[in-house]
Design an enzyme around this catalytic site. Sequence first.
Site, PDB file in Angstrom:
ATOM      1  N   ASP A  20       3.480  -2.839  -3.101  1.00  0.00           N
ATOM      2  CA  ASP A  20       4.574  -2.252  -3.869  1.00  0.00           C
ATOM      3  C   ASP A  20       3.892  -2.090  -5.098  1.00  0.00           C
ATOM      4  O   ASP A  20       2.908  -2.778  -5.522  1.00  0.00           O
ATOM      5  CB  ASP A  20       5.763  -2.975  -3.707  1.00  0.00           C
ATOM      6  CG  ASP A  20       7.248  -2.296  -4.281  1.00  0.00           C
ATOM      7  OD1 ASP A  20       6.940  -1.120  -4.555  1.00  0.00           O
ATOM      8  OD2 ASP A  20       8.092  -2.934  -3.901  1.00  0.00           O
ATOM      9  N   TRP A  21       4.431  -0.998  -5.853  1.00  0.00           N
ATOM     10  CA  TRP A  21       4.060  -0.562  -7.266  1.00  0.00           C
ATOM     11  C   TRP A  21       3.691  -1.875  -8.361  1.00  0.00           C
ATOM     12  O   TRP A  21       4.676  -2.494  -8.601  1.00  0.00           O
ATOM     13  CB  TRP A  21       5.201   0.425  -7.861  1.00  0.00           C
ATOM     14  CG  TRP A  21       4.544   1.952  -7.499  1.00  0.00           C
ATOM     15  CD1 TRP A  21       4.213   2.861  -8.259  1.00  0.00           C
ATOM     16  CD2 TRP A  21       4.144   2.466  -6.115  1.00  0.00           C
ATOM     17  NE1 TRP A  21       3.914   3.929  -7.737  1.00  0.00           N
ATOM     18  CE2 TRP A  21       3.696   3.851  -6.232  1.00  0.00           C
ATOM     19  CE3 TRP A  21       4.563   1.511  -4.834  1.00  0.00           C
ATOM     20  CZ2 TRP A  21       3.718   4.530  -5.043  1.00  0.00           C
ATOM     21  CZ3 TRP A  21       4.184   2.865  -3.737  1.00  0.00           C
ATOM     22  CH2 TRP A  21       3.668   3.937  -3.875  1.00  0.00           C
TER      23      TRP A  21
END
Length: 888
Positions: free
Chosen positions: A282-283
């Site tokens: 995830d970012w």
Amino acid sequence: MAVRSNLVWLTLALSLFDPTCNAGPVRQREAVPDGFYAAPYYPTPYGGWEESWKQSYAKAQALVDKMTLAEKTNITGGSGIFMGNSGSAYRVGFPQLCLQDGALGVGNTDHNTAFPAGMTTGATFDKDLIYARAVAMGKEFRGKGAHVFLGPSVGPLGRKPLGGRNWEGFGSDPVLQGIAGALTIKGVQEQGVIATIKHFIGNEQEMYRMYNPFQPGYSSNIDDRTLHELYLWPFADGVHAGVGSVMTSYNAVNGSAASQNAYMTNNLLKDELGFQGFVLSDWLSHLSGVASALAGLDMSMPGDTQIPLFGGSPWKFHLTEAVLNGSVPVDRLNDMATRIVAAWYQFGQDKDFPAVNFHSYVSSEKGLLYPGAVPASPIGKVNWFVDVQADHASVARQVAQDAITLLKNDDDFLPLSTKTPLRVFGSDARVDPAGPNACGSRACNKGTLGMGWGSGVANYPYFDDPITAIKKRVEDVKLYDSDNFPLILSPSPTDDDVAIVFINSDAGENSFTVEGNHGDRDNDKLSAWHNGDKLVQKAAEKYKNVVVVVHTVGPLIVEPWIDLPSVKSVLFAHLPGQEAGESLTNVLFGDVSPSGHLPYSITKKEDDLPDSVSKLVKEIIGQPQDTYSEGLYIDYRWLNKQKIKPRYAFGHGLSYTTFNYTDAHIKLVNALSSALPPARQPKPSVPVLSTKIPPASEAYEPAGFTKVWRYIYSWLSKSDADKAYAVGISDKSGSKTYPYPAGYSTVQKPGVPAGGGQGGNPALFDTILELDVTVQNTGSTHKGKASVQAYVQFPAGSGYDTPIIQLRDFAKTKDLAAGESETVTLRLRRKDLSVWDTLKQNWVAPGAEGDNGKSKRYTVWVGEGSDKLFTRCFSDTLVCERGVEPPV
Ligand SMILES: *[C@@H]1O[C@H](CO)[C@@H](O)[C@H](O)[C@H]1NC(C)=O
Ligand SMILES: *[C@@H]1O[C@H](CO)[C@@H](O)[C@H](O)[C@H]1NC(C)=O
Ligand SMILES: *[C@@H]1O[C@H](CO)[C@@H](O)[C@H](O)[C@H]1NC(C)=O
Ligand SMILES: *[C@@H]1O[C@H](CO)[C@@H](O)[C@H](O)[C@H]1NC(C)=O
């Protein structure tokens, strides 16, 4: 081009204080409660052995074989936050991939459809509609040139009613999530778009989920059986459906961060579940370089370290270096790159895939090509405004409509006549006057609540709000556009008037705080926002007939008003997306009967659920520990065990008509011949590319290449490359000096017994029992769709403590006219009849024949809600009977 701008600034603000954050592990792990342990599991299993992926792997391997080292490491990472897309290997024909939010439509663009949220979709309990929504969403992602759809979300599972992002998924039950997630993957991927099942795993609350320089993200401490039977379950169904990618979560599991948790990724996901696609972070959740590669991560998004925009990266040039110096084995990198390229081939993206034609961070036609490089970014055309909506509004409206859940309808008060004078209360009845997209990422609660907030949203192309739709039908309507009850009612209430009160409850991603709610509903809890309870109470004092319409992210405590005599009807419209109006009026005025059912239970009090579930974890210092001490007992599983009657049970939903469930039949499709599934086939070996450390020249930065400022590249300077290569081939190679974790190995394992195919041992997905039941519309006036739900009760004395009933399948009828009937079929697979045995490390069906005289009898209960079970069928005698006392 997924956007997490909010999150970035938050992380940035926190990270600026941490100049040491680099490719290495952030810090030593914190202690987790006794008994929870993240075991090592190495190496990462190669992909490519599963039959349905073989051709794509053969093509992918041929392409990866042509790539240089810097090309391979380029495609395994993003180009940097706000730069958009992963790295390319254009020389051999591999493009940059556009990875885009959100789970309910193409995010951060225009001319798209804002579909109803996952929770709304789950509330339809309609497989055809779940699939139809996915087909439409897949077409829109493709039309925009987005290769990767960052959905569906099945984690959070919805364990905590206060959890901020439950609404992105389909409801608080693993089977509902599993079936809906798999159908979403199928519908999206059939359009040639790679789906991403997320967030892997244990992301059940928003607050404290992220690592920052001062504090690690919380640790979800989950025992093995609970993990398999609840949280991993929908991921297994998603992998079984052939999902192309999996996104890890921010939090830790048993103390080990999900982006580098070898046990979760190498063992559970890639070995046991046989996942063939690629795993992405995830970012900005990617914490370490070598460790995460060894732990099974395949793609680093958006490519930066936790401090973005300074050109740092855990991978890219660092991964190039780690391969040259021997720390990361060459076969691990080849596997990463091959998994990514194989997914691209698997969904036909090598042929005629539209070019990316929009920009996540710029809405005008021309703008910065690379906003992360401001002020040095070149400018150019970035938006082509491609209209991808087609007729998808009709699918969106149908989902929104068929999700509307009628909880209460005293004296058959609904449907209303269009002649009725209507007095409408609450600002939730109309769109935000500043426009439906006035708040970025929908991080405010103004006007009709169509979706929660955060990265899981899409822009509204328009908003069909309830008041406009009501006014189209009814002449005598007055809207009191306030959340405070007016002091003066004009006209004054008469007995004929009906008051419709709109209230709501919002939640979202922790990157925004809205009215004191930090993503999770920590401030408003499970109560209506803006004093909604009071608004209903006041309306109920003044009007004899009140209808309450609720737009909500999840369960709401309705006790302050539910029993008031003038509160005749309550509709939960969930989060309808852009089609909030007509979907509602179709139900209010009886064009259709409501047919939604609750995808969670509504308790009378928050503490009707155990503390571990009803409370959020908080810790000022150190790692918050979120220990799943309730085990299998969440939502209705807990309430049934504790004999706590909820206000409305999981699966509950009324109609304007009535249904009779008759002629139930059960048949054995495949004998459950042994408690353990038949032994899996041995894992076929896969061809491997050269494992020799490539020459340093494959990493050299080309002369004369103009770099974009802050863009993240995979090359090294000649001297760095030569230095690393010298270490790699020397006796003091990285493989000898890198501090590998305990249990580290480079020898491929044969595969665990519970594995063998996508989603696990293929036998787990064999249908064992099939039930038919005929549903008749026994009313005389209204048409209606019935929801048929099948719950399994395990054999008595099975030796496994198992929830009394558990949802296993569901079906929805067509719109049945009065008197009309339809026969629906429900199926139970071997896995549906099994428990995860932690000693055997396998699925065991305790009712299998010949299991030392223990009861073989599974009971399958069929009904229209977890508390409305009309019929039971036995797996041993194959008898079905009606009119018996249900077990809960
Ligand atoms: C977490 O610890 C529990 C208890 O030891 C164990 O059963 C489970 O498999 C562990 N899970 C992970 C992902 O390490
Ligand atoms: C990595 O990807 C970027 C973006 O497409 C590209 O500019 C660069 O040339 C690529 N590097 C290699 C080694 O191909
Ligand atoms: C190899 O390179 C990686 C990435 O930069 C680094 O973390 C690691 O410590 C290096 N190993 C050696 C032995 O130099
Ligand atoms: C439902 O069907 C059963 C079996 O045919 C019948 O005995 C019962 O009366 C029916 N109930 C209603 C409400 O029609």
